[in-house]
Scaffold this active site. Sequence first.
Site, mmCIF file in Angstrom:
data_model
loop_
_atom_site.group_PDB
_atom_site.id
_atom_site.type_symbol
_atom_site.label_atom_id
_atom_site.label_comp_id
_atom_site.label_asym_id
_atom_site.label_seq_id
_atom_site.Cartn_x
_atom_site.Cartn_y
_atom_site.Cartn_z
ATOM 1 N N PHE A 78 29.289 39.870 31.657
ATOM 2 C CA PHE A 78 30.076 39.620 32.858
ATOM 3 C C PHE A 78 29.240 39.971 34.073
ATOM 4 O O PHE A 78 28.328 40.803 33.985
ATOM 5 C CB PHE A 78 31.341 40.494 32.834
ATOM 6 N N GLN A 122 39.313 41.473 47.094
ATOM 7 C CA GLN A 122 38.330 40.647 46.377
ATOM 8 C C GLN A 122 38.767 39.195 46.323
ATOM 9 O O GLN A 122 39.874 38.887 45.877
ATOM 10 C CB GLN A 122 38.159 41.165 44.949
ATOM 11 N N HIS A 139 37.907 36.072 44.373
ATOM 12 C CA HIS A 139 37.172 35.607 43.194
ATOM 13 C C HIS A 139 36.495 34.299 43.581
ATOM 14 O O HIS A 139 37.108 33.450 44.217
ATOM 15 C CB HIS A 139 38.162 35.395 42.040
ATOM 16 N N LEU A 193 43.014 30.726 38.729
ATOM 17 C CA LEU A 193 41.680 31.222 38.384
ATOM 18 C C LEU A 193 40.894 30.291 37.460
ATOM 19 O O LEU A 193 41.445 29.742 36.510
ATOM 20 C CB LEU A 193 41.825 32.585 37.693
ATOM 21 N N GLU A 231 35.311 33.426 34.985
ATOM 22 C CA GLU A 231 33.883 33.734 35.117
ATOM 23 C C GLU A 231 33.146 33.311 33.837
ATOM 24 O O GLU A 231 31.936 33.148 33.825
ATOM 25 C CB GLU A 231 33.749 35.254 35.331
ATOM 26 N N ARG A 244 31.002 39.362 42.183
ATOM 27 C CA ARG A 244 31.883 38.336 42.737
ATOM 28 C C ARG A 244 31.774 38.170 44.250
ATOM 29 O O ARG A 244 31.873 37.062 44.767
ATOM 30 C CB ARG A 244 33.329 38.680 42.376
ATOM 31 N N HIS A 265 42.156 37.573 44.842
ATOM 32 C CA HIS A 265 42.287 37.909 43.433
ATOM 33 C C HIS A 265 42.691 39.353 43.167
ATOM 34 O O HIS A 265 43.451 39.632 42.247
ATOM 35 C CB HIS A 265 40.929 37.626 42.778
ATOM 36 N N ARG A 313 35.099 45.252 43.062
ATOM 37 C CA ARG A 313 35.293 45.556 41.629
ATOM 38 C C ARG A 313 34.444 44.635 40.768
ATOM 39 O O ARG A 313 34.363 43.430 41.019
ATOM 40 C CB ARG A 313 36.766 45.358 41.260
HETATM 41 P P1 FAD Z 1 50.382 44.687 36.648
HETATM 42 O O1 FAD Z 1 49.917 44.322 35.308
HETATM 43 O O2 FAD Z 1 50.490 43.589 37.627
HETATM 44 O O3 FAD Z 1 51.808 45.299 36.568
HETATM 45 C C1 FAD Z 1 52.550 45.566 37.741
HETATM 46 C C2 FAD Z 1 53.940 45.948 37.306
HETATM 47 O O4 FAD Z 1 54.632 46.483 38.411
HETATM 48 C C3 FAD Z 1 54.794 44.776 36.814
HETATM 49 O O5 FAD Z 1 55.522 45.191 35.701
HETATM 50 C C4 FAD Z 1 55.729 44.496 37.987
HETATM 51 O O6 FAD Z 1 56.954 43.935 37.576
HETATM 52 C C5 FAD Z 1 55.925 45.920 38.491
HETATM 53 N N1 FAD Z 1 56.383 46.031 39.878
HETATM 54 C C6 FAD Z 1 55.795 45.617 41.014
HETATM 55 N N2 FAD Z 1 56.554 45.958 42.072
HETATM 56 C C7 FAD Z 1 57.644 46.600 41.590
HETATM 57 C C8 FAD Z 1 58.805 47.167 42.178
HETATM 58 N N3 FAD Z 1 59.008 47.163 43.500
HETATM 59 N N4 FAD Z 1 59.733 47.719 41.368
HETATM 60 C C9 FAD Z 1 59.583 47.719 40.022
HETATM 61 N N5 FAD Z 1 58.494 47.198 39.418
HETATM 62 C C10 FAD Z 1 57.545 46.651 40.200
HETATM 63 N N6 FAD Z 1 40.781 42.342 34.997
HETATM 64 C C11 FAD Z 1 39.902 42.668 34.022
HETATM 65 O O7 FAD Z 1 39.483 43.813 33.897
HETATM 66 N N7 FAD Z 1 39.466 41.724 33.132
HETATM 67 C C12 FAD Z 1 39.877 40.441 33.189
HETATM 68 O O8 FAD Z 1 39.478 39.643 32.365
HETATM 69 C C13 FAD Z 1 40.804 40.067 34.225
HETATM 70 N N8 FAD Z 1 41.243 38.784 34.324
HETATM 71 C C14 FAD Z 1 42.187 38.474 35.271
HETATM 72 C C15 FAD Z 1 42.689 37.165 35.331
HETATM 73 C C16 FAD Z 1 43.650 36.827 36.266
HETATM 74 C C17 FAD Z 1 44.186 35.428 36.329
HETATM 75 C C18 FAD Z 1 44.121 37.820 37.177
HETATM 76 C C19 FAD Z 1 45.143 37.483 38.218
HETATM 77 C C20 FAD Z 1 43.634 39.118 37.117
HETATM 78 C C21 FAD Z 1 42.660 39.455 36.173
HETATM 79 N N9 FAD Z 1 42.150 40.749 36.100
HETATM 80 C C22 FAD Z 1 41.247 41.078 35.119
HETATM 81 C C23 FAD Z 1 42.709 41.837 36.934
HETATM 82 C C24 FAD Z 1 43.749 42.607 36.129
HETATM 83 O O9 FAD Z 1 44.457 41.733 35.291
HETATM 84 C C25 FAD Z 1 44.757 43.325 37.022
HETATM 85 O O10 FAD Z 1 44.090 44.024 38.014
HETATM 86 C C26 FAD Z 1 45.551 44.319 36.193
HETATM 87 O O11 FAD Z 1 46.161 43.669 35.122
HETATM 88 C C27 FAD Z 1 46.606 45.050 37.012
HETATM 89 O O12 FAD Z 1 47.358 45.854 36.128
HETATM 90 P P2 FAD Z 1 48.440 46.873 36.659
HETATM 91 O O13 FAD Z 1 48.990 47.575 35.472
HETATM 92 O O14 FAD Z 1 47.874 47.673 37.751
HETATM 93 O O15 FAD Z 1 49.541 45.908 37.303
#
Ligand code: FAD
Length: 626
Positions: A120, A239, A241, A255, A258, A314, A380, A415
Amino acid sequence: MTAETHTYDVVVVGAGGAGLRAAIEAHEQGARVAIVCKSLLGKAHTVMAEGGMAAAMANVWPEDNWQVHFRDTMRGGKMLNQWRMAQIHAQEAPDRVWELEEWGAVFDRTPDGKILQRDFGGHRYARLAHVGDRTGLELIRTLQNRVVAKKLDVFMECTVQRLLTAPDPETGGERIAGVFAYWRETGTFVRFDAPAVVLATGGIGKSWQITSNSWEYTGDGQALALKAGAALMDMEFVQFHPTGMVWPPSVRGILVTEGVRGDGGVLRNSEGRRFMFDYIPEVFAADTADTEEEADRWYTDKKTARRPPELLPRDEVARAINSEVKAGRGSPHGGVYLDIASRRDPETIRRRLPSMYHQFKELADVDITSEPMEVGPTCHYVMGGIKVDPESQQTTLPGLFAAGECAAGLHGSNRLGGNSLSDLVVFGRRAGLSAAEYAQAIPADARPAADEGQVAEVTAAALAPFERFGTEGAENPYQLQFDLQAVMQSLVGIIRTEHELTQAIKEIAGLRERAERVAVEGHRQYNPGWHLALDLRSMLLVAECVAAAALARKESRGGHTRDDYPGPDPEFAKINHVLRLRDGQLELTAQALPALPPELATLFETPSAPPAPVSAPGAAGAAAQA
Ligand code: FAD
């Protein structure tokens, strides 16, 4: 007053990777835990992650270790990372991957049966543990199974509106007492009393027009924390992407992994030139191929060839694409060409990139095995977020913890791909552990209790949009969201200037005034217009934070590029921007970065240290998905 009240030791807000891992850990420590999430369990953003999680397990390259991962992360973040978080992350990520495997995650394998790791951008060695192109799904599935097996309480489709606080006898200030939320389906309110809350609510991308983020990413956690008295940090670093779809308009921003570049795809401008060779920054020059011949050879010979410039971090690639488009060398729909068709045979493309093949075929009627894709930068990820203590993930408000994308510090100004999924499990675990310890240390008769006044206030504020319906000057939430996205896209995008940022701050203030008049029709039962009206409050506050921090940083670094200050400035290399709300006004201060200890500083002494790999990889050239 509130119809429904629950009492727990720890309330975790968010059911993505960070929230689920935090909840599991708090439960393991003996705490009574609730998970509250805005969407359905299993629908969090984490599920969209494809490419993998970065961890120096040394399965493919034995030379890899936490020091190299630490160094890559710091260099990717342009040294603005909190070094201790980058160190903890690099040291603990392998254990978290092995733990997931123990809990049932089925990772792809090397021929000799180890967890396979893929290349990556910005990572010196193939380091991403993955499950095909659906790593996030497997991560969520594994954590969710554990949450269900442990019988943790989950409150789905329940949106937190406010953090409740109570006086803290120790500090004389406030401390956490719980959260207040509404059920999306019925519109009724629910209160959770708890001395510890973990915010794991993800990012902020929904405030831009072109984004890979889903409807959930409205910056709720960041806004909730700020309003309750906690601090945010590094909010200028968003960021973009480099490769999102640009056409047709309905799919703009989705998306493009990559992995297309990891598997040999190259970026070309309208003249057919492989332009990334023109954009290799000095800091990465020693590790990057400077001829097409060497770059192409790297895919099969990592011993003597250096990485293609298409796999630079990125921020570098996104800026290069932006420059080409600006110089008039873009594709018809304002992107550039990502070409894998001329580089790999159709069968390989379909096998290695099945999701991309279907995505383009179905959404854009483009066959990526025979035609190039049109791609451009898409909003992103946010590197900034809630300021936390590196060890415990505790915020500046006692009882409040944060982990995952909504927290700041690990990634600095940019990141590296794959570092988010490992961030979620490393710091999700630490947040859950600290929250449980904190809650359990409070005697039962000394638990904080929020006064009813806070509940009455938030209830009235939540219902106000209904009362305004039909009044003069009433504003439509969808129009406001549209206008905010236009402001952020055009004035707080990938390239910024003082003039544009000043204008953005003015426009956001105007939008906040209009938001005071936002009105919705109908009733409280599943009413998306009302939900958006409430989300807008977070979006507008967080948008202001990004613009204010971006205006204050008069340099270009990582995810923050200023046209009027094109280079990095050594003075700004020493500070992080911290934001707080004082009497409803944003206050921005510069905070000195903690000094890197000498034993870690030595890792950066030679431009290309540590030495180039010498041993053959176990399974080199594994595809990468973003
Ligand atoms: P999330 O998984 O988004 O969870 C947030 C949670 O908070 C959800 O359950 C939502 O319902 C809840 N929430 C939000 N607001 C409230 C509220 N007010 N009240 C109650 N609940 C709430 N990263 C990598 O390392 N490798 C990858 O290959 C990669 N690929 C990606 C591909 C895509 C298309 C995208 C968009 C991102 C990618 N990323 C990747 C980044 C990574 O997926 C995210 O940064 C990461 O999953 C975020 O996880 P999190 O647990 O912080 O939040």
